[in-house]
Scaffold this active site. Structure first.
Site, mmCIF file in Angstrom:
data_model
loop_
_atom_site.group_PDB
_atom_site.id
_atom_site.type_symbol
_atom_site.label_atom_id
_atom_site.label_comp_id
_atom_site.label_asym_id
_atom_site.label_seq_id
_atom_site.Cartn_x
_atom_site.Cartn_y
_atom_site.Cartn_z
ATOM 1 N N ASP A 89 -2.195 8.494 1.658
ATOM 2 C CA ASP A 89 -2.235 8.219 3.097
ATOM 3 C C ASP A 89 -0.887 7.814 3.688
ATOM 4 O O ASP A 89 -0.694 7.855 4.900
ATOM 5 C CB ASP A 89 -3.273 7.126 3.406
ATOM 6 C CG ASP A 89 -2.977 5.794 2.718
ATOM 7 O OD1 ASP A 89 -1.923 5.672 2.054
ATOM 8 O OD2 ASP A 89 -3.806 4.867 2.820
ATOM 9 N N HIS A 90 0.080 7.412 2.854
ATOM 10 C CA HIS A 90 1.319 6.819 3.357
ATOM 11 C C HIS A 90 2.462 7.817 3.587
ATOM 12 O O HIS A 90 3.417 7.500 4.303
ATOM 13 C CB HIS A 90 1.811 5.745 2.380
ATOM 14 C CG HIS A 90 1.312 4.365 2.688
ATOM 15 N ND1 HIS A 90 -0.017 4.062 2.789
ATOM 16 C CD2 HIS A 90 1.973 3.203 2.922
ATOM 17 C CE1 HIS A 90 -0.161 2.773 3.059
ATOM 18 N NE2 HIS A 90 1.024 2.230 3.151
ATOM 19 N N ASP A 154 -1.896 -2.811 -1.661
ATOM 20 C CA ASP A 154 -1.587 -2.732 -0.238
ATOM 21 C C ASP A 154 -2.056 -4.038 0.384
ATOM 22 O O ASP A 154 -3.139 -4.537 0.054
ATOM 23 C CB ASP A 154 -2.299 -1.549 0.416
ATOM 24 C CG ASP A 154 -1.820 -1.315 1.848
ATOM 25 O OD1 ASP A 154 -1.008 -0.399 2.068
ATOM 26 O OD2 ASP A 154 -2.270 -2.056 2.755
ATOM 27 N N ARG A 437 0.499 -4.749 12.486
ATOM 28 C CA ARG A 437 1.817 -5.394 12.440
ATOM 29 C C ARG A 437 2.704 -4.869 13.553
ATOM 30 O O ARG A 437 2.625 -3.712 13.937
ATOM 31 C CB ARG A 437 2.501 -5.147 11.083
ATOM 32 C CG ARG A 437 1.800 -5.867 9.969
ATOM 33 C CD ARG A 437 2.657 -6.011 8.725
ATOM 34 N NE ARG A 437 1.892 -6.784 7.761
ATOM 35 C CZ ARG A 437 1.524 -6.351 6.560
ATOM 36 N NH1 ARG A 437 1.918 -5.174 6.127
ATOM 37 N NH2 ARG A 437 0.804 -7.121 5.772
ATOM 38 N N SER A 632 3.922 -6.617 3.957
ATOM 39 C CA SER A 632 3.425 -5.633 3.002
ATOM 40 C C SER A 632 3.443 -6.165 1.572
ATOM 41 O O SER A 632 4.244 -7.032 1.216
ATOM 42 C CB SER A 632 4.284 -4.366 3.096
ATOM 43 O OG SER A 632 4.120 -3.549 1.972
ATOM 44 N N ARG A 634 4.393 -4.338 -0.892
ATOM 45 C CA ARG A 634 5.288 -3.460 -1.643
ATOM 46 C C ARG A 634 6.138 -4.235 -2.646
ATOM 47 O O ARG A 634 6.916 -5.112 -2.307
ATOM 48 C CB ARG A 634 6.171 -2.653 -0.688
ATOM 49 C CG ARG A 634 7.149 -3.458 0.118
ATOM 50 C CD ARG A 634 7.783 -2.660 1.253
ATOM 51 N NE ARG A 634 6.795 -2.393 2.294
ATOM 52 C CZ ARG A 634 7.106 -2.139 3.580
ATOM 53 N NH1 ARG A 634 8.363 -2.114 3.958
ATOM 54 N NH2 ARG A 634 6.169 -1.914 4.463
#
Length: 758
Positions: A89-90, A154, A437, A632, A634
């Site tokens: 999806d990213h 995520d 965000r 995030s 990440r």
């Protein structure tokens, strides 16, 4: 595609803990503690003890999955030992519209998609192909259910709390632990209770609940806590609305958020053809899926939904709260552009059928009066199922009729995957969205874009006026015939009357035996790179380290490792390290990506300077402010400093996920015992961390700060490392420690896999 929870086993675990604690339990505690590994042998003390848990599932999106899979490959295990899925999806950039953008993404990202699809087949991982939808919507539709404990790579994984599960955002290294059948460790969260009274009505929406709470708690007020909602107001919120609220709990730093099992969840389970799950949940509701009567919360906040006004938060931070009627005046006072350039609805936070239907009810009023949006208007369906259903039911046509452009079923502009053309870079402008965000540069890479976050229906109303002054509750619009009219409050079915249209099946089930498959990683690739283990600690103190950068103010993971154009390098650690800290503000000069190399006295970019120090074998540190690493999940924001030679990050406070990610990669995540010591440190100082051989839980670390004039000050630094985490530091990383553990186990060592084709 789904596995049911063994509720009986969970209850057995819970009874062990209940007897030990001998008190009423919150819902959050019930689900956490019932998933405890060896519940008779660990401590359960909120805010203090570390829990060792056995999650039911792992979920990863394609950007974070690349590094997680590379780490799993490095572990040497033949397949995952916990149900796991990857969701594409990213990596899909929004340019012109859904179909064309999707085809372009498949072409550009072919190497990465092939890598993930092959790795999934080999290692027994479910694979959701590009176009299937956003990870959190797919989880809600297929995998989430009451009592679930799921970890996802995520930060918006908590979306699943809308269906009564504890779904927690983590870094990739945490996911690897669980995929390897190791207990997952998390500090026992505190529990903040949010009592909902009254009933949502007219223009108020579930989004307004979390926007209001963000104003109360701020972006760090939920750190180290689970947000647990309860009270009579809960029943007025749909299941997907509860998902919206839980999703944005990430914006207040919460570990996760959850609602108790209720009739709205049951309706959603039936609508998504999981009647068997609903039947089980009904059976175990009282004992496992709601809080005990008399359960104590660490803090209780009350919100009266009947009095809740529509909110719109921003710019630049999701906890800057405005009621819609105040926004225009605030914008003028602060010099924010009042003209709306783009309105955006959808994303993982607000792309349910209900969201789209309510937005379409506003669009229909505009159609009836012959008007369209006065600015660009884009729509992101959350999943293939949502897209197919809103197309069938005419919802999508209504949004198109006022100028809406449907993007791909993907994250798109919400994460910076937006090839925006309507403004120049660095041009001051305003957008309104239903995303989660709104950090500077988050959506389009432009730090001067003023992004405001609100509900989809409010975005739809505001694009009809094109200005922040417009308040749809009180103000009128001009129809095509020149007459004035006011919008009626939005409405829409929470679930489709004719059921969901499943759309195209984009799921790849792993084969029964994928062991013969080979995962290709081209050594010449600029997208993928096999990982080399970090060096273990040499048992020496870290002395005379230069400060790479002293950071001023907010430093999110978007500042540390920006997304957008950099997403294509998420599987190549060396290449993506070229974005390390390029968005952080240097206290010395107030600029981003411009620091002094203390060895050459030359100004340069942050990654270049770090690489210079690394080439000279000079370890370095970063000094940061409050809530460092918010946003995030990440882990690249932790991997990159480690890869480029960093050894410690010293700040006033950390966001939860980032602190864990730093520890996992063998970095020292340290906080000032006295926050004012931040002001004592100058960018030209040298830092020494002393007596690391006695590094131990709850023991402060001595730090010597040597100033340019030769004077030295001693300050104390705190940490939250436990014994296992200290071993990560000594081993060089958690992954190194894991490999050592498996190598010492004869059975596991015989199954070490070496079939990766390089």
């Amino acid at each position: 595609m789904r596995c049911l929870i063994d509720y009986e086993k969970l209850i057995q675990n819970l009874e062990i803990v209940r007897k030990r604690l001998n008190r009423p339990l919150t819902l959050s505690e019930k689900i956490l503690y019932s998933h405890a590994d060896e519940p008779d042998k660990q401590s359960f003390e909120r805010g203090k003890s570390y829990l060792r848990l056995r999650p039911d599932r792992v979920a990863m999106q394609d950007a974070t999955a690349q590094m997680a899979v590379l780490q799993f490959i490095s572990s040497g295990l033949p397949k995952v030992l916990c149900p796991t899925t990857i969701h594409c999806d990213h990596l899909i950039e929004a340019q012109v519209g859904g179909e064309k953008d999707m085809e372009r993404a498949k072409d550009i990202n072919r190497e990465v998609y092939n890598f993930l699809a092959t790795a999934c087949a080999k290692y027994n991982i479910g694979f959701w192909k590009p176009g299937s939808g956003i990870i959190h919507q797919i989880i809600l539709e297929n995998y989430a259910f009451p009592g679930l404990l799921l970890i996802g790579t995520d930060s918006h994984t908590p979306n699943g709390g809308g269906l009564g599960g504890l779904c927690i955002g983590v870094g990739g290294a945490d996911a690897v632990d669980v995929m390897a059948n190791m207990p997952w460790e998390v500090k026992c969260p505190k529990v903040i209770g949010v009592r909902l009274l009254g009933k949502l009505n007219e223009w108020s929406s579930p989004k307004d609940i979390i926007l209001a709470l963000a104003g109360i708690l701020t972006v760090q007020g939920g750190t180290g806590a689970i947000i647990e909602y309860f009270g009579p107001g809960v029943e007025s919120i749909s299941c997907t609305g509860m998902g919206t609220i839980c999703n944005m709990g990430a914006e207040i730093g919460a570990t996760t958020s959850i609602f108790p099992y209720n009739s709205r969840m049951k309706e959603y389970l039936h609508a998504t053809k999981r009647e068997d799950v609903a039947e089980l949940a009904d059976k175990y509701k009282d004992i496992l899926l709601i809080a005990d009567e008399g359960a104590r919360y660490d803090r209780v906040i009350s919100i009266n939904l009947s009095e809740l006004e529509p909110h719109i938060n921003g710019p630049f931070t999701p906890d800057r709260v405005h009621m819609i009627g105040q926004l225009g005046e605030e914008a003028v006072k602060n010099g924010w552009p009042t003209e709306i350039r783009v309105g955006l609805i959808g994303s993982c936070t607000n792309s349910s059928y209900e969201d789209m239907a309510r937005a379409a009810s506003i669009a229909q009023q505009a159609i009836d009066k012959g008007i369209k949006a006065k600015c660009e208007f884009v729509v992101t369906p959350g999943s293939n199922q949502i897209r197919a259903t809103i197309e069938r039911d005419g919802v999508a046509d209504k949004l198109r009729a006022i100028g809406g452009v449907l993007l791909a079923n993907a994250c798109g502009p919400c994460i910076g995957q937006w090839d925006r053309k309507d403004v120049k870079n660095n041009e001051k402008n305003t957008i309104v969205c239903s995303y989660n965000r709104n950090f500077p540069g988050r959506n389009d890479g432009n730090p001067h874009t003023h992004a405001f976050v609100t509900s989809p229906e409010l975005v739809t109303a505001m694009v009809l006026a094109g200005d922040l002054h417009f308040n749809p509750l009180t103000d009128s619009l001009t129809a095509a015939d020149g007459s004035k009219f006011k919008l009626q409050s939005p409405h829409g079915d929470t679930l489709p009357a004719n059921g969901f249209d499943a759309g195209v099946d984009n799921y790849q089930e792993p084969p029964q035996d994928g062991s013969s498959l080979v995962v290709d990683v081209d050594p010449k690739s600029d997208r993928l790179q096999l990982l080399e283990p970090f060096q273990p600690w040499n048992s020496q103190d870290l002395t005379d380290m230069p400060i790479l950068m002293k950071i001023k103010g907010k430093c999110t993971t978007d500042h540390i490792s920006p997304a957008g154009v950099w997403l294509k390098y998420r599987g190549h650690l060396d290449n993506i390290s070229n974005n390390m800290l390029i968005g952080a503000i240097n206290e010395e000069n107030g600029e981003a990506n411009n620091i002094e190399n203390v060895m050459t006295n030359q100004q340069g970019k942050v990654p270049d300077t770090a690489r210079y120090y690394q080439s000279k074998k000079i370890p370095w540190v970063v000094i940061g402010d409050q809530n460092y690493g918010e946003g995030s999940s990440r882990e690249h924001a932790a991997l990159e400093p480690r890869h480029l030679g960093g050894r410690a990050i010293i700040v006033k406070s950390f966001a939860r996920i980032h602190e864990t990610n730093l520890k996992k990669q063998g970095l020292l995540a340290l906080t000032f015992d006295n926050p004012d010591d931040y002001n004592k440190i100058k960018p030209s100082d040298r830092i020494s961390l002393i007596d690391l051989k006695s590094f131990a839980p709850d023991k402060q670390i001595e730090c010597h700060v040597k100033h340019l004039n030769g004077e030295t000050e001693t300050i104390k630094l705190n940490h939250t490392f436990n014994e296992a985490q200290i071993e990560w530091f000594k081993a060089g990383s958690a992954l190194n420690a894991m490999r050592t553990y498996f190598a010492s186990n004869e059975r596991q060592s015989k199954s070490i896999d070496s079939s990766v084709n390089t």
